[in-house]
Design a protein around this motif. Structure first.
Motif, PDB file in Angstrom:
ATOM      1  N   LEU A  12      94.730 -19.160 -49.407  1.00 13.96           N
ATOM      2  CA  LEU A  12      93.927 -19.385 -50.612  1.00 13.96           C
ATOM      3  C   LEU A  12      92.436 -19.384 -50.291  1.00 13.96           C
ATOM      4  O   LEU A  12      91.643 -18.767 -51.005  1.00 13.96           O
ATOM      5  N   ILE A  13      92.068 -20.046 -49.215  1.00 10.18           N
ATOM      6  CA  ILE A  13      90.650 -20.103 -48.837  1.00 10.18           C
ATOM      7  C   ILE A  13      90.140 -18.714 -48.476  1.00 10.18           C
ATOM      8  O   ILE A  13      89.027 -18.334 -48.867  1.00 10.18           O
ATOM      9  N   ALA A  14      90.940 -17.928 -47.756  1.00  6.23           N
ATOM     10  CA  ALA A  14      90.535 -16.562 -47.407  1.00  6.23           C
ATOM     11  C   ALA A  14      90.289 -15.734 -48.666  1.00  6.23           C
ATOM     12  O   ALA A  14      89.296 -14.999 -48.759  1.00  6.23           O
ATOM     13  N   ALA A  15      91.192 -15.869 -49.641  1.00  2.02           N
ATOM     14  CA  ALA A  15      91.031 -15.131 -50.894  1.00  2.02           C
ATOM     15  C   ALA A  15      89.792 -15.595 -51.655  1.00  2.02           C
ATOM     16  O   ALA A  15      88.997 -14.774 -52.127  1.00  2.02           O
ATOM     17  N   LEU A  16      89.613 -16.904 -51.760  1.00  7.47           N
ATOM     18  CA  LEU A  16      88.470 -17.452 -52.495  1.00  7.47           C
ATOM     19  C   LEU A  16      87.152 -17.036 -51.852  1.00  7.47           C
ATOM     20  O   LEU A  16      86.200 -16.652 -52.540  1.00  7.47           O
ATOM     21  N   TYR A  17      87.118 -17.106 -50.537  1.00  8.45           N
ATOM     22  CA  TYR A  17      85.896 -16.726 -49.828  1.00  8.45           C
ATOM     23  C   TYR A  17      85.582 -15.244 -50.057  1.00  8.45           C
ATOM     24  O   TYR A  17      84.435 -14.880 -50.352  1.00  8.45           O
ATOM     25  N   ALA A  18      86.609 -14.392 -49.943  1.00  9.14           N
ATOM     26  CA  ALA A  18      86.406 -12.957 -50.149  1.00  9.14           C
ATOM     27  C   ALA A  18      85.937 -12.668 -51.573  1.00  9.14           C
ATOM     28  O   ALA A  18      84.999 -11.887 -51.780  1.00  9.14           O
ATOM     29  N   ILE A  19      86.563 -13.301 -52.551  1.00  8.62           N
ATOM     30  CA  ILE A  19      86.170 -13.099 -53.952  1.00  8.62           C
ATOM     31  C   ILE A  19      84.696 -13.449 -54.150  1.00  8.62           C
ATOM     32  O   ILE A  19      83.943 -12.708 -54.783  1.00  8.62           O
ATOM     33  N   ARG A  71      74.467 -19.794 -50.073  1.00  8.82           N
ATOM     34  CA  ARG A  71      75.126 -18.503 -50.296  1.00  8.82           C
ATOM     35  C   ARG A  71      75.221 -18.120 -51.776  1.00  8.82           C
ATOM     36  O   ARG A  71      75.782 -17.079 -52.102  1.00  8.82           O
ATOM     37  N   ILE A  72      74.730 -18.957 -52.671  1.00  7.53           N
ATOM     38  CA  ILE A  72      74.850 -18.661 -54.100  1.00  7.53           C
ATOM     39  C   ILE A  72      73.525 -18.105 -54.618  1.00  7.53           C
ATOM     40  O   ILE A  72      72.485 -18.243 -53.960  1.00  7.53           O
ATOM     41  N   PRO A  73      73.523 -17.463 -55.781  1.00 13.46           N
ATOM     42  CA  PRO A  73      72.278 -16.901 -56.317  1.00 13.46           C
ATOM     43  C   PRO A  73      71.170 -17.951 -56.403  1.00 13.46           C
ATOM     44  O   PRO A  73      71.413 -19.116 -56.733  1.00 13.46           O
ATOM     45  N   GLU A  74      69.981 -17.504 -56.105  1.00 14.55           N
ATOM     46  CA  GLU A  74      68.840 -18.411 -55.984  1.00 14.55           C
ATOM     47  C   GLU A  74      68.574 -19.228 -57.253  1.00 14.55           C
ATOM     48  O   GLU A  74      68.294 -20.427 -57.170  1.00 14.55           O
ATOM     49  N   ALA A  75      68.677 -18.618 -58.414  1.00 22.11           N
ATOM     50  CA  ALA A  75      68.397 -19.346 -59.658  1.00 22.11           C
ATOM     51  C   ALA A  75      69.398 -20.491 -59.851  1.00 22.11           C
ATOM     52  O   ALA A  75      69.008 -21.605 -60.201  1.00 22.11           O
ATOM     53  N   GLU A 123      82.292 -13.641 -51.833  1.00 19.40           N
ATOM     54  CA  GLU A 123      81.394 -12.779 -51.055  1.00 19.40           C
ATOM     55  C   GLU A 123      81.207 -11.405 -51.697  1.00 19.40           C
ATOM     56  O   GLU A 123      80.118 -10.850 -51.652  1.00 19.40           O
ATOM     57  N   VAL A 124      82.280 -10.861 -52.282  1.00 21.14           N
ATOM     58  CA  VAL A 124      82.143  -9.545 -52.918  1.00 21.14           C
ATOM     59  C   VAL A 124      81.701  -9.681 -54.372  1.00 21.14           C
ATOM     60  O   VAL A 124      81.459  -8.688 -55.048  1.00 21.14           O
ATOM     61  N   LYS A 125      81.627 -10.929 -54.830  1.00 20.50           N
ATOM     62  CA  LYS A 125      81.168 -11.247 -56.193  1.00 20.50           C
ATOM     63  C   LYS A 125      82.004 -10.525 -57.248  1.00 20.50           C
ATOM     64  O   LYS A 125      81.475  -9.923 -58.184  1.00 20.50           O
ATOM     65  N   ASP A 126      83.316 -10.633 -57.105  1.00 19.84           N
ATOM     66  CA  ASP A 126      84.243  -9.970 -58.014  1.00 19.84           C
ATOM     67  C   ASP A 126      84.506 -10.855 -59.233  1.00 19.84           C
ATOM     68  O   ASP A 126      85.282 -11.810 -59.178  1.00 19.84           O
ATOM     69  N   THR A 127      83.875 -10.523 -60.341  1.00 24.54           N
ATOM     70  CA  THR A 127      84.011 -11.315 -61.561  1.00 24.54           C
ATOM     71  C   THR A 127      85.394 -11.152 -62.209  1.00 24.54           C
ATOM     72  O   THR A 127      85.733 -11.900 -63.120  1.00 24.54           O
TER      73      THR A 127
END
Length: 169
Positions: free
Chosen positions: A46-53, A117-121, A55-59
């Motif tokens: 689950l963590i691997a999937a969440l991290y990948a999602i 690691r998240i968007p600056e705003a 990082e690739v910013k898959d909405t």
């Protein structure tokens, strides 16, 4: 890198997804993500999937992330919230603040570190909320105790001082 998508190690699969995201068919990579997410009892998957999602910013997985952000397992909840924040979803803000000010100091520190690691705003918004919350909590401690000078802090119990140090940190 493609052979790593079939690895028995979820983390390797997640990193392969991230490495191939710009070059491969997204639906094929989502099948691998779905396979990781289907392993509900496997925290590492689950963590691997969440991290990948995140990082690739898959909405595409926005609602699934929101669903996982309510898990009792604080590690899964935190990873889902960070992934939500990475795709710039403001629903992650309040629950992330709750984790940062929660009782588990180690997970709070890791969560705060992951904000980079998240968007600056969104990061600035969260840091502003944290600043206000720290001010409020410090005020609740020092006003009833009549703390007016720095030296007066020494009259507070060590446990209280340690908690205030954590908030400032």
């Amino acid at each position: 890198v493609r052979p790593y998508l079939q690895s028995d190690v979820p983390r390797i699969q997640g990193h392969a997804i991230m490495a191939l995201w710009e070059f491969e068919n997204k639906n094929d990579l989502r099948e691998v993500i779905d396979g990781l997410l289907s392993q509900r009892e496997n925290e590492e998957a689950l963590i691997a999937a969440l991290y990948a999602i995140g990082e690739v910013k898959d909405t595409f997985y926005r609602e699934r992330l929101e669903e996982l952000s309510h898990k009792k397992n604080v590690e899964i909840r935190m990873q889902a919230l960070i992934a939500l924040a990475k795709i710039n979803d403001a629903r992650a803000v309040d629950p992330l603040i709750d984790i940062i000010f929660g009782k588990d100091e180690k997970i709070a520190q890791r969560t705060y570190g992951m904000l980079r690691r998240i968007p600056e705003a969104l990061q600035d918004n969260i840091k502003q909320v944290i600043h206000c919350e720290v001010s409020r909590r410090i005020s609740e401690v020092i006003h009833p105790e009549n703390i007016r000078k720095l030296e007066d802090l020494q009259s507070l119990p060590k446990k209280v001082l340690d908690r205030m140090r954590r908030w400032y940190t």
